[in-house]
Design a protein around this motif. Structure first.
Motif, PDB file in Angstrom:
ATOM      1  N   ALA A 314       0.833  -1.205   0.000  1.00 34.98           N
ATOM      2  CA  ALA A 314       0.000   0.000   0.000  1.00 34.98           C
ATOM      3  C   ALA A 314       0.867   1.255   0.000  1.00 34.98           C
ATOM      4  N   LEU A 315       1.913   1.267   0.826  1.00 34.10           N
ATOM      5  CA  LEU A 315       2.802   2.430   0.894  1.00 34.10           C
ATOM      6  C   LEU A 315       3.532   2.620  -0.422  1.00 34.10           C
ATOM      7  N   TYR A 316       3.981   1.527  -1.003  1.00 37.28           N
ATOM      8  CA  TYR A 316       4.643   1.588  -2.311  1.00 37.28           C
ATOM      9  C   TYR A 316       3.696   2.158  -3.366  1.00 37.28           C
ATOM     10  N   THR A 317       2.475   1.602  -3.412  1.00 37.27           N
ATOM     11  CA  THR A 317       1.503   2.020  -4.421  1.00 37.27           C
ATOM     12  C   THR A 317       1.107   3.488  -4.243  1.00 37.27           C
ATOM     13  N   CYS A 318       0.885   3.898  -2.998  1.00 37.25           N
ATOM     14  CA  CYS A 318       0.502   5.286  -2.727  1.00 37.25           C
ATOM     15  C   CYS A 318       1.581   6.257  -3.187  1.00 37.25           C
ATOM     16  N   SER A 319       2.835   5.939  -2.873  1.00 36.99           N
ATOM     17  CA  SER A 319       3.926   6.849  -3.240  1.00 36.99           C
ATOM     18  C   SER A 319       4.083   6.940  -4.752  1.00 36.99           C
ATOM     19  N   ARG A 320       3.890   5.809  -5.452  1.00 34.50           N
ATOM     20  CA  ARG A 320       4.012   5.831  -6.927  1.00 34.50           C
ATOM     21  C   ARG A 320       2.822   6.535  -7.564  1.00 34.50           C
ATOM     22  N   MET A 321       1.654   6.411  -6.948  1.00 32.59           N
ATOM     23  CA  MET A 321       0.492   7.118  -7.475  1.00 32.59           C
ATOM     24  C   MET A 321       0.690   8.626  -7.330  1.00 32.59           C
ATOM     25  N   LEU A 322       1.205   9.057  -6.181  1.00 29.59           N
ATOM     26  CA  LEU A 322       1.488  10.483  -5.987  1.00 29.59           C
ATOM     27  C   LEU A 322       2.563  10.959  -6.953  1.00 29.59           C
ATOM     28  N   TYR A 323       3.551  10.114  -7.198  1.00 27.97           N
ATOM     29  CA  TYR A 323       4.616  10.445  -8.151  1.00 27.97           C
ATOM     30  C   TYR A 323       4.030  10.702  -9.538  1.00 27.97           C
ATOM     31  N   SER A 324       3.118   9.822  -9.957  1.00 26.95           N
ATOM     32  CA  SER A 324       2.489   9.972 -11.264  1.00 26.95           C
ATOM     33  C   SER A 324       1.586  11.202 -11.310  1.00 26.95           C
ATOM     34  N   LEU A 325       0.783  11.413 -10.260  1.00 24.08           N
ATOM     35  CA  LEU A 325      -0.095  12.584 -10.208  1.00 24.08           C
ATOM     36  C   LEU A 325       0.717  13.869 -10.244  1.00 24.08           C
ATOM     37  N   SER A 326       1.848  13.862  -9.548  1.00 20.18           N
ATOM     38  CA  SER A 326       2.712  15.037  -9.554  1.00 20.18           C
ATOM     39  C   SER A 326       3.242  15.318 -10.956  1.00 20.18           C
ATOM     40  N   GLY A 327       3.659  14.270 -11.654  1.00 17.25           N
ATOM     41  CA  GLY A 327       4.178  14.438 -13.000  1.00 17.25           C
ATOM     42  C   GLY A 327       3.160  14.972 -13.978  1.00 17.25           C
ATOM     43  N   ARG A 328       1.864  14.726 -13.686  1.00 18.51           N
ATOM     44  CA  ARG A 328       0.798  15.210 -14.564  1.00 18.51           C
ATOM     45  C   ARG A 328       0.243  16.553 -14.106  1.00 18.51           C
ATOM     46  N   GLY A 329       0.832  17.109 -13.044  1.00 15.44           N
ATOM     47  CA  GLY A 329       0.367  18.398 -12.538  1.00 15.44           C
ATOM     48  C   GLY A 329      -0.856  18.308 -11.671  1.00 15.44           C
ATOM     49  N   ASP A 330      -1.170  17.103 -11.163  1.00 13.97           N
ATOM     50  CA  ASP A 330      -2.358  16.909 -10.344  1.00 13.97           C
ATOM     51  C   ASP A 330      -2.034  16.727  -8.868  1.00 13.97           C
ATOM     52  N   ALA A 331      -0.797  16.950  -8.495  1.00 19.41           N
ATOM     53  CA  ALA A 331      -0.352  16.911  -7.106  1.00 19.41           C
ATOM     54  C   ALA A 331       0.865  17.821  -6.994  1.00 19.41           C
ATOM     55  N   PRO A 332       1.213  18.268  -5.798  1.00 22.69           N
ATOM     56  CA  PRO A 332       2.379  19.139  -5.638  1.00 22.69           C
ATOM     57  C   PRO A 332       3.632  18.534  -6.262  1.00 22.69           C
ATOM     58  N   LYS A 333       4.478  19.367  -6.847  1.00 26.86           N
ATOM     59  CA  LYS A 333       5.676  18.901  -7.539  1.00 26.86           C
ATOM     60  C   LYS A 333       6.626  18.162  -6.605  1.00 26.86           C
ATOM     61  N   SER A 334       6.564  18.459  -5.310  1.00 23.06           N
ATOM     62  CA  SER A 334       7.473  17.810  -4.363  1.00 23.06           C
ATOM     63  C   SER A 334       7.276  16.302  -4.319  1.00 23.06           C
ATOM     64  N   PHE A 335       6.067  15.833  -4.650  1.00 26.27           N
ATOM     65  CA  PHE A 335       5.815  14.398  -4.640  1.00 26.27           C
ATOM     66  C   PHE A 335       6.537  13.688  -5.789  1.00 26.27           C
ATOM     67  N   GLY A 336       7.088  14.434  -6.701  1.00 27.43           N
ATOM     68  CA  GLY A 336       7.856  13.856  -7.803  1.00 27.43           C
ATOM     69  C   GLY A 336       9.343  13.798  -7.526  1.00 27.43           C
ATOM     70  N   LEU A 337       9.772  14.314  -6.372  1.00 30.63           N
ATOM     71  CA  LEU A 337      11.195  14.285  -6.032  1.00 30.63           C
ATOM     72  C   LEU A 337      11.616  12.898  -5.564  1.00 30.63           C
ATOM     73  N   THR A 338      12.777  12.458  -5.986  1.00 31.46           N
ATOM     74  CA  THR A 338      13.296  11.162  -5.557  1.00 31.46           C
ATOM     75  C   THR A 338      14.617  11.347  -4.827  1.00 31.46           C
ATOM     76  N   ASN A 339      14.921  10.444  -3.891  1.00 25.20           N
ATOM     77  CA  ASN A 339      16.200  10.493  -3.195  1.00 25.20           C
ATOM     78  C   ASN A 339      17.261   9.745  -4.002  1.00 25.20           C
ATOM     79  N   ARG A 340      18.443   9.620  -3.455  1.00 27.30           N
ATOM     80  CA  ARG A 340      19.529   8.992  -4.216  1.00 27.30           C
ATOM     81  C   ARG A 340      19.298   7.496  -4.434  1.00 27.30           C
ATOM     82  N   LYS A 341      18.371   6.915  -3.679  1.00 33.21           N
ATOM     83  CA  LYS A 341      18.009   5.516  -3.871  1.00 33.21           C
ATOM     84  C   LYS A 341      16.958   5.330  -4.964  1.00 33.21           C
ATOM     85  N   GLY A 342      16.420   6.452  -5.464  1.00 35.46           N
ATOM     86  CA  GLY A 342      15.387   6.382  -6.488  1.00 35.46           C
ATOM     87  C   GLY A 342      13.987   6.283  -5.934  1.00 35.46           C
TER      88      GLY A 342
END
Length: 479
Positions: A314-342
């Protein structure tokens, strides 16, 4: 596709690292189908529907098979961490992608709190000197750490979590089969020779109504099968893995759910009062009757791994969904940031919000409030399935008009797709009229309407300012 931060290692088309191996994807797809409901929650369904529970699980599995085939068709052509949310964005419109993405996020992030609570209760029963909320916090922090690491860590944890569940189910079916054929020497069942409950009792002892209600409840047990299409975006060969996972859904459902229910109704009378006792569960009742010592503790260990697996996914899926929404402009851009681990770290931390709320409610003995929140996600599965069906219907017609080659197709298009849409809408209407799930339908619908309204405001403000939606949607929009 936009990439907000470069990470070391190979990246997928959506900017995330491709660290998941084939064995990871195989077990993730299995883990997605097997939830704690199989081991515990199915008891209520058996008690109400009787042996006809087999039919309910089989028909529910057939619906999921069709849904996974539709989703697989779209995912093979466009692997994306946003999965059906991205496809809804392209096929139906931006409002649909926004709404179903955030609704799905709400479902999983709320469920995480409940899964942590169940894990805490099991651990507290074993070691009562530590409070439930402390165990919950330990589970949450541990799995947050896992999801902040390289994606292969998530894959490894899911691999072993799923393997424990598979081994447990196989052992249950082996022991149960031996008892059915009078080859199991211990327990009350063998001593009495009562291994013909399936034949001795009516198939529908309480009529058709409980079976219909059971069918509606069974649909929720299968939620999670679609997670593999999210995870496949971080595999080296997403198209191959999606095809394999979609094709294998049917045998997993037949083996894990239908097989388990068949064995149970052969060995245990459907009206056994322990089946509806939430502290027991289907597997515990059956194995105890077979004379296996400490069966409840053994099953609780499997349930513990199951809820931890569910929380992790669930945590994995939620974070990837936010990542995708961010990339489409439907969530804050910060949710598209990744750390050095990806890992999309901001999405991971934000998605843990309700789990931490559950810890607070448990510590203050107010967890009953969480039940109301969970009710608002009761029919999310059906809304997600409905959106997948409409998206596949429109995208398939679009691709065929363009003359695009489609190797992995939905069967009997468009008739099965139309049939699935009718069944889902009909199910929602039956749930409203029959009454058992009336509150769930209403609360989920209100939540969905609220998200749509918020989406309208967000699009006015434009959270994705500076993000080119054209570049994020390689297929021309249909809206």
């Amino acid at each position: 596709m936009a990439v907000y931060k470069n990470t070391s290692g190979q990246t997928s088309s959506n900017g995330l690292k491709t660290g998941l191996k084939s064995r990871h994807l195989t077990m993730i797809s299995i883990a997605g189908v097997i939830g704690g409901a199989l081991f515990v929650g199915s008891g209520n369904v058996i008690y109400a529907a009787g042996p006809a529970v087999i039919l309910a699980y089989a028909l529910g599995g057939l619906l999921v098979l069709f849904i996974m085939r539709m989703l697989g068709e779209m995912a093979v052509l466009n692997p994306d961490s946003g999965s059906f949310s991205s496809y809804a964005d392209r096929a139906i419109g931006r409002w649909a992608g926004f709404s179903i993405g955030w609704l799905y996020w709400c479902f999983w992030t709320l469920l995480m709190g409940w899964e942590a609570y169940v894990a805490g209760k099991i651990l507290h029963n074993w070691f009562p000197f530590i409070p439930i909320w402390a165990y919950m916090l330990l589970v949450i922090v541990s799995l947050i750490w896992v999801n902040l690491q390289d994606v292969k860590n998530y894959g490894e944890f899911e691999f072993w979590f799923a393997l424990i569940k598979v081994v447990a189910i196989v052992m249950f079916m082996v022991v149960g089969s031996l008892a059915i054929f009078h080859l199991w020497p211990w327990g009350d069942i063998s001593a009495q020779g009562n291994v013909n409950y399936l034949l001795d009792q009516p198939f529908m002892p309480n009529g058709i109504a409980p079976v219909v209600t059971a069918l509606l409840g069974v649909m929720f047990a299968y939620v999670g099968a679609e997670i593999v299409t999210v995870a496949a975006a971080e595999a080296k060969s997403p198209e191959k893995e999606i095809c394999k996972a979609s094709n294998s859904v049917v045998w997993r459902i037949l083996l894990f759910y239908v097989g388990s229910m068949l064995i149970t109704v052969c060995l245990i009378p459907h009206n056994n009062p322990l089946l509806k006792d939430p502290t027991w569960g289907t597997y515990s009742v059956t194995l105890t009757a077979l004379g296996i010592p400490e069966a409840r503790h053994l099953v609780n260990f499997v349930v513990l791994t199951s809820v931890c697996s569910c929380f992790n996914s669930a945590l994995y899926t939620c974070s990837r969904m936010l990542y995708s929404l961010s990339g489409r402009g439907d969530a804050p851009k910060s949710f598209g940031l990744t750390n050095r681990k990806g890992s999309p770290w901001a999405g991971v931390l934000f998605s843990s919000l309700f789990a931490l709320v559950a810890v607070y409610l448990t510590a203050t003995e107010s967890m009953n409030v969480y039940d109301v929140l969970m009710m608002a996600t009761g029919t999310v599965a059906l809304y997600v399935y409905l959106v997948i069906a409409f998206s596949q219907l429109k995208m398939r017609k679009k691709y065929e008009a363009e003359g695009r080659k489609i190797d992995f197709k939905m069967w009997c298009f468009p008739w099965i797709t139309y049939a699935v849409i009718v069944v889902i809408i009909g199910s929602l209407l039956v749930m409203l009229i029959e009454g058992t799930y009336f509150k769930e339908v209403m609360y989920t619908s209100l939540l969905a309407l609220l998200i749509v309204a918020v989406g309208g405001i967000v699009h006015k403000v434009n959270l994705g300012k500076g993000v080119s939606r054209t570049s994020l949607r390689p297929d021309s929009t249909l809206d």
